[in-house]
Every structure is written in C-alpha cells, then in structure tokens.
Design a protein around this motif. Sequence first.
Motif, PDB file in Angstrom:
ATOM      1  N   ALA A   1     -30.057  15.747  -0.589  1.00 59.62           N
ATOM      2  CA  ALA A   1     -29.990  14.398  -0.027  1.00 59.62           C
ATOM      3  C   ALA A   1     -28.553  14.026   0.316  1.00 59.62           C
ATOM      4  CB  ALA A   1     -30.583  13.395  -1.016  1.00 59.62           C
ATOM      5  N   ALA A   2     -27.616  14.360  -0.581  1.00 68.81           N
ATOM      6  CA  ALA A   2     -26.207  14.061  -0.333  1.00 68.81           C
ATOM      7  C   ALA A   2     -25.698  14.805   0.895  1.00 68.81           C
ATOM      8  CB  ALA A   2     -25.382  14.413  -1.561  1.00 68.81           C
ATOM      9  N   ASP A   3     -26.035  16.088   0.987  1.00 79.39           N
ATOM     10  CA  ASP A   3     -25.582  16.895   2.134  1.00 79.39           C
ATOM     11  C   ASP A   3     -26.188  16.395   3.441  1.00 79.39           C
ATOM     12  OD1 ASP A   3     -24.077  18.468   0.464  1.00 79.39           O
ATOM     13  OD2 ASP A   3     -25.575  20.074   0.323  1.00 79.39           O
ATOM     14  N   GLN A   4     -27.471  16.065   3.385  1.00 80.51           N
ATOM     15  CA  GLN A   4     -28.145  15.610   4.603  1.00 80.51           C
ATOM     16  C   GLN A   4     -27.618  14.256   5.056  1.00 80.51           C
ATOM     17  OE1 GLN A   4     -32.394  16.126   4.491  1.00 80.51           O
ATOM     18  NE2 GLN A   4     -32.746  14.696   6.195  1.00 80.51           N
ATOM     19  N   ALA A   5     -27.412  13.342   4.103  1.00 71.87           N
ATOM     20  CA  ALA A   5     -26.870  12.026   4.447  1.00 71.87           C
ATOM     21  C   ALA A   5     -25.455  12.173   5.004  1.00 71.87           C
ATOM     22  CB  ALA A   5     -26.869  11.130   3.215  1.00 71.87           C
ATOM     23  N   HIS A   6     -24.675  13.048   4.418  1.00 72.26           N
ATOM     24  CA  HIS A   6     -23.312  13.298   4.885  1.00 72.26           C
ATOM     25  C   HIS A   6     -23.308  13.759   6.339  1.00 72.26           C
ATOM     26  CE1 HIS A   6     -19.423  15.411   5.181  1.00 72.26           C
ATOM     27  NE2 HIS A   6     -19.016  14.612   4.210  1.00 72.26           N
ATOM     28  N   GLN A   7     -24.199  14.701   6.659  1.00 71.54           N
ATOM     29  CA  GLN A   7     -24.281  15.226   8.026  1.00 71.54           C
ATOM     30  C   GLN A   7     -24.789  14.168   9.000  1.00 71.54           C
ATOM     31  OE1 GLN A   7     -26.596  18.811   8.355  1.00 71.54           O
ATOM     32  NE2 GLN A   7     -26.540  18.828  10.592  1.00 71.54           N
ATOM     33  N   THR A   8     -25.782  13.402   8.568  1.00 72.53           N
ATOM     34  CA  THR A   8     -26.352  12.359   9.415  1.00 72.53           C
ATOM     35  C   THR A   8     -25.303  11.326   9.802  1.00 72.53           C
ATOM     36  OG1 THR A   8     -28.548  12.617   8.445  1.00 72.53           O
ATOM     37  CG2 THR A   8     -28.074  10.512   9.520  1.00 72.53           C
ATOM     38  N   ILE A   9     -24.504  10.896   8.833  1.00 72.58           N
ATOM     39  CA  ILE A   9     -23.491   9.877   9.099  1.00 72.58           C
ATOM     40  C   ILE A   9     -22.359  10.433   9.941  1.00 72.58           C
ATOM     41  CG2 ILE A   9     -21.857   8.281   8.028  1.00 72.58           C
ATOM     42  CD1 ILE A   9     -24.937   7.650   7.797  1.00 72.58           C
ATOM     43  N   ALA A  10     -22.004  11.685   9.709  1.00 71.66           N
ATOM     44  CA  ALA A  10     -20.969  12.311  10.535  1.00 71.66           C
ATOM     45  C   ALA A  10     -21.382  12.309  12.003  1.00 71.66           C
ATOM     46  CB  ALA A  10     -20.714  13.736  10.055  1.00 71.66           C
ATOM     47  N   GLU A  11     -22.645  12.613  12.253  1.00 69.69           N
ATOM     48  CA  GLU A  11     -23.130  12.641  13.630  1.00 69.69           C
ATOM     49  C   GLU A  11     -23.210  11.231  14.213  1.00 69.69           C
ATOM     50  OE1 GLU A  11     -26.837  14.645  13.280  1.00 69.69           O
ATOM     51  OE2 GLU A  11     -25.920  16.645  13.018  1.00 69.69           O
ATOM     52  N   ARG A  12     -23.682  10.281  13.414  1.00 68.37           N
ATOM     53  CA  ARG A  12     -23.858   8.919  13.918  1.00 68.37           C
ATOM     54  C   ARG A  12     -22.530   8.266  14.268  1.00 68.37           C
ATOM     55  NH1 ARG A  12     -26.800   4.701  10.044  1.00 68.37           N
ATOM     56  NH2 ARG A  12     -28.322   6.426  10.063  1.00 68.37           N
ATOM     57  N   PHE A  13     -21.514   8.505  13.460  1.00 66.18           N
ATOM     58  CA  PHE A  13     -20.224   7.846  13.665  1.00 66.18           C
ATOM     59  C   PHE A  13     -19.175   8.770  14.290  1.00 66.18           C
ATOM     60  CE2 PHE A  13     -22.286   5.132  10.564  1.00 66.18           C
ATOM     61  CZ  PHE A  13     -21.871   3.858  10.900  1.00 66.18           C
TER      62      PHE A  13
ATOM     63  N   PRO B   1     -15.466  13.885  11.622  1.00 62.79           N
ATOM     64  CA  PRO B   1     -15.316  15.322  11.365  1.00 62.79           C
ATOM     65  C   PRO B   1     -16.289  15.763  10.283  1.00 62.79           C
ATOM     66  CG  PRO B   1     -13.480  14.091  10.437  1.00 62.79           C
ATOM     67  CD  PRO B   1     -14.241  13.124  11.296  1.00 62.79           C
ATOM     68  N   SER B   2     -16.657  17.014  10.313  1.00 69.87           N
ATOM     69  CA  SER B   2     -17.675  17.496   9.380  1.00 69.87           C
ATOM     70  C   SER B   2     -17.233  17.440   7.925  1.00 69.87           C
ATOM     71  CB  SER B   2     -18.063  18.935   9.738  1.00 69.87           C
ATOM     72  OG  SER B   2     -16.921  19.788   9.661  1.00 69.87           O
ATOM     73  N   ASP B   3     -15.916  17.388   7.700  1.00 71.40           N
ATOM     74  CA  ASP B   3     -15.404  17.376   6.325  1.00 71.40           C
ATOM     75  C   ASP B   3     -14.952  15.997   5.864  1.00 71.40           C
ATOM     76  OD1 ASP B   3     -13.249  17.186   7.995  1.00 71.40           O
ATOM     77  OD2 ASP B   3     -12.002  18.630   6.904  1.00 71.40           O
ATOM     78  N   TRP B   4     -15.504  14.927   6.460  1.00 71.30           N
ATOM     79  CA  TRP B   4     -15.096  13.580   6.060  1.00 71.30           C
ATOM     80  C   TRP B   4     -15.407  13.336   4.591  1.00 71.30           C
ATOM     81  CZ3 TRP B   4     -18.457   9.788   4.333  1.00 71.30           C
ATOM     82  CH2 TRP B   4     -19.827  10.013   4.553  1.00 71.30           C
TER      83      TRP B   4
END
Length: 250
Positions: free
Chosen positions: A183-195, A198-201
């Motif tokens: 869930a943490a990884d998926q949410a991280h990726q989702t927000i990176a794409e939405r905003f 960078p992938s390592d935010w």
Amino acid sequence: MARGKITMVLGGTLAAALVTGGIVLATHPATGNSSDANTPSLSSVTATTPAAPFDIESYTYSDAFVGGIKVAQIRAIVTGDDRNRWAATIITIGQMAQQSGAEAVKVTLLRNIPKTVPDIMRELGHAWYQPVPNRTVWNDKEKWTIFVAQPRHIADDRTIAVNQAYHEAYRKLIRARVDTNKAADQAHQTIAERFHLPSDWKLWAGNVNENTDRVSPEAISIDKTPVTDRLKELKDCLSMGMAYQPKPCT
C-alpha cells in the motif's frame, strides 16, 4: 530522537503526537522571508521583540504525576509574524503557565491553518520549560529547551496537498486490505504520477528541525504588551483547576 521521560500515576493520555508527514519539495515561506538574511539568528537579536497575538487551541493541566507535579501542555495558534516573535510568544506563554502554578510546561506553537493538516506542517515551534528545580517530568531537559522553525523550511501549500493526498491514497488501499508495504509503495507511485514528482520523493520531515532550530531564551528581550489580554485568558483558564484531557481555553 530522545524525548523526556514522564512517570504517570493516573491513566489517560495528555497529548498524542501525530507523526504523519509531507514531502521534501522547495517551499515558499509562510512569512514571506526566503533567505537567511531575512531571518536573523536569535543570538544576534538585541532589540526588544513583541510577542505575537495568539489563540489557545487547547490545553491540559494535570497533577497526575509522581509527586503531584503540576504539568501544563499548551497548544497556541498565531498568524504570520517571524521567527523571533514566535520564540517570544512561546516563552511568554510558558512563563504565564508557570506564574499560574504549573511546575513543568510544554508549549507548541502552530500556524493558523486547518487542523486537518498534520502537526508537523502546522508547527512553528515548541518548548519544554522546567522552572522549578527538582520538580520535573522531563528529566533529560534543561530549564528551557526551545526549538523554532526556520521560515524557509515551513511546508508550503503544495507540500501540504501532496502529503494529504498520499495519506488519503494509503488509507484507501489499507481499507481495501492491501498489504501495508504494498500500500505504501503503491500510494507513493500514485502520488508521484499525479503531482509529477521524481520517483524518489520523500515524505516531509517536519517544519521544526531539532538538530538546527534550537534557540536561547537569554538571547531575546520580550515586550508582552501586545498579548496582555491573551495572557489573562490563559491565566483564567489555568486557574479553573485541572484539565486532564485537551480542552479549549474559553
């Protein structure tokens, strides 16, 4: 990071620390200052600094500790101003709590933004005050331990929006019974794409950095005149007796 040790003799929680965060992004200072030149070190300040008008968001006042030590924990809100006035306000509130009978005081100063924003992005500073020798609940603190945020490090609106969006996405996945790590990884990726991040935010570490933001109470002379009425309100609230759960000062 070490915190003071508190020994309780009654049940209940006086205050909860909200440990959600935001992300590391370039921020726009809440006060309009954007450089160290506009944010003088407290150690170099010689002029008298007026405390900033404040409102009490909530407070607790408890004698539920070994020895009956009276502990006040106060959360106050200010609008605008600068780092020196934030420090002056924190000190002024702590001193009034002591004058009202508290033997140990914790003050948290917050920005005047919605309470739905996590504390680490609302916070402007915090302090522990232990004015009475040998009457303390924080045995790893000095008489004054004060930290005040550097204005340029305070989370801006975008940082807050990204942080809130991440936690909303994470909670949604958890409710869908997704494994916490996934869930943490998926949410991280989702927000990176939405905003378009960078992938390592990274999640925001907080406005206040206890490694760099400590200030000395001896370095500032305070004018309490602008907050005379507020201090009277606080004194009146504390004079009403113990408040073991957070309550507004009304």
